[in-house]
Design a protein around this motif. Structure first.
Motif, short mmCIF file in Angstrom:
data_model
loop_
_atom_site.label_atom_id
_atom_site.label_comp_id
_atom_site.label_asym_id
_atom_site.label_seq_id
_atom_site.Cartn_x
_atom_site.Cartn_y
_atom_site.Cartn_z
N THR A 78 0.09 22.44 15.78
CA THR A 78 1.09 22.69 16.82
C THR A 78 1.46 24.17 16.87
O THR A 78 1.57 24.76 17.95
CB THR A 78 2.36 21.84 16.57
N LEU A 79 1.62 24.80 15.71
CA LEU A 79 1.93 26.23 15.68
C LEU A 79 0.80 27.05 16.29
O LEU A 79 1.05 28.00 17.04
CB LEU A 79 2.18 26.68 14.24
N ILE A 80 -0.43 26.69 15.98
CA ILE A 80 -1.57 27.42 16.54
C ILE A 80 -1.60 27.25 18.05
O ILE A 80 -1.77 28.23 18.80
CB ILE A 80 -2.88 26.94 15.89
N MET A 81 -1.44 26.04 18.53
CA MET A 81 -1.47 25.80 19.98
C MET A 81 -0.30 26.50 20.68
O MET A 81 -0.47 27.05 21.77
CB MET A 81 -1.45 24.30 20.28
N THR A 82 0.86 26.51 20.07
CA THR A 82 2.01 27.20 20.65
C THR A 82 1.73 28.70 20.75
O THR A 82 2.01 29.32 21.77
CB THR A 82 3.28 26.95 19.80
N GLY A 83 1.18 29.26 19.69
CA GLY A 83 0.84 30.68 19.70
C GLY A 83 -0.20 31.01 20.76
O GLY A 83 -0.08 32.01 21.48
N LEU A 84 -1.23 30.17 20.87
CA LEU A 84 -2.26 30.41 21.88
C LEU A 84 -1.69 30.27 23.29
O LEU A 84 -2.02 31.06 24.18
CB LEU A 84 -3.42 29.43 21.68
N THR A 85 -0.84 29.28 23.50
CA THR A 85 -0.22 29.09 24.81
C THR A 85 0.63 30.31 25.18
O THR A 85 0.55 30.81 26.30
CB THR A 85 0.65 27.82 24.83
N GLU A 87 0.27 33.33 24.12
CA GLU A 87 -0.62 34.47 24.38
C GLU A 87 -1.23 34.37 25.77
O GLU A 87 -1.31 35.37 26.50
CB GLU A 87 -1.72 34.51 23.31
N VAL A 88 -1.67 33.19 26.16
CA VAL A 88 -2.24 33.01 27.50
C VAL A 88 -1.19 33.31 28.57
O VAL A 88 -1.47 33.99 29.56
CB VAL A 88 -2.81 31.58 27.66
N LEU A 89 0.02 32.81 28.38
CA LEU A 89 1.09 33.06 29.35
C LEU A 89 1.45 34.53 29.42
O LEU A 89 1.70 35.07 30.49
CB LEU A 89 2.33 32.22 29.00
N ALA A 92 -1.31 36.27 31.34
CA ALA A 92 -1.23 35.94 32.77
C ALA A 92 -0.08 36.69 33.43
O ALA A 92 -0.23 37.19 34.56
CB ALA A 92 -1.06 34.43 32.95
N ALA A 93 1.05 36.79 32.76
CA ALA A 93 2.19 37.52 33.31
C ALA A 93 1.87 39.00 33.46
O ALA A 93 2.25 39.64 34.44
CB ALA A 93 3.41 37.33 32.42
N ALA A 94 1.14 39.56 32.49
CA ALA A 94 0.76 40.97 32.55
C ALA A 94 -0.19 41.22 33.71
O ALA A 94 -0.13 42.26 34.37
CB ALA A 94 0.13 41.41 31.24
#
Length: 103
Positions: A78-85, A87-89, A92-94
């Motif tokens: 869950t921590l890994i997926m939260t971190g990856l999510t 990072e992707v967000l 995308a915002a940048a």
């Protein structure tokens, strides 16, 4: 350090001549220390009491998490997926933000 799945080879119990053990172990130690710092920050370090650096017979550094409970593995996933999510967000915002012009 790979097995049939490309994951792990046997530990360096039978050392091989000319393998860069020190470099491999040092890389693993650095990674294990970084992970331990992050786990400590999240107050999860007690869940990984066997976390350590090691090296295999090919001189490749490996990080051993040790035996962990299923709930701990799920929390780590869950921590890994939260971190990856996040990072992707962030990326995308940048990309959505136009560059600011400076004069």
């Amino acid at each position: 350090m790979t097995d049939a799945r490309g994951v792990c080879a046997r530990s360096a119990t039978d050392l091989s001549v000319n393998a860069p053990y020190v470099r491999g172990w040092a890389e693993a130690k650095h990674a294990a220390d970084r992970l331990a710092e992050q786990l400590h920050t999240l107050d999860l370090d007690a869940l990984f009491p066997q976390l350590k650096a090691d090296v295999n017979v090919f001189g490749e550094g490996i990080v051993r998490l040790g035996t962990i409970r299923p709930a701990t593995a799920q929390a780590l996933a869950t921590l890994i997926m939260t971190g990856l999510t996040n990072e992707v967000l962030r990326r995308a915002a940048a990309e959505d933000d136009p560059p600011t012009a400076t004069s």
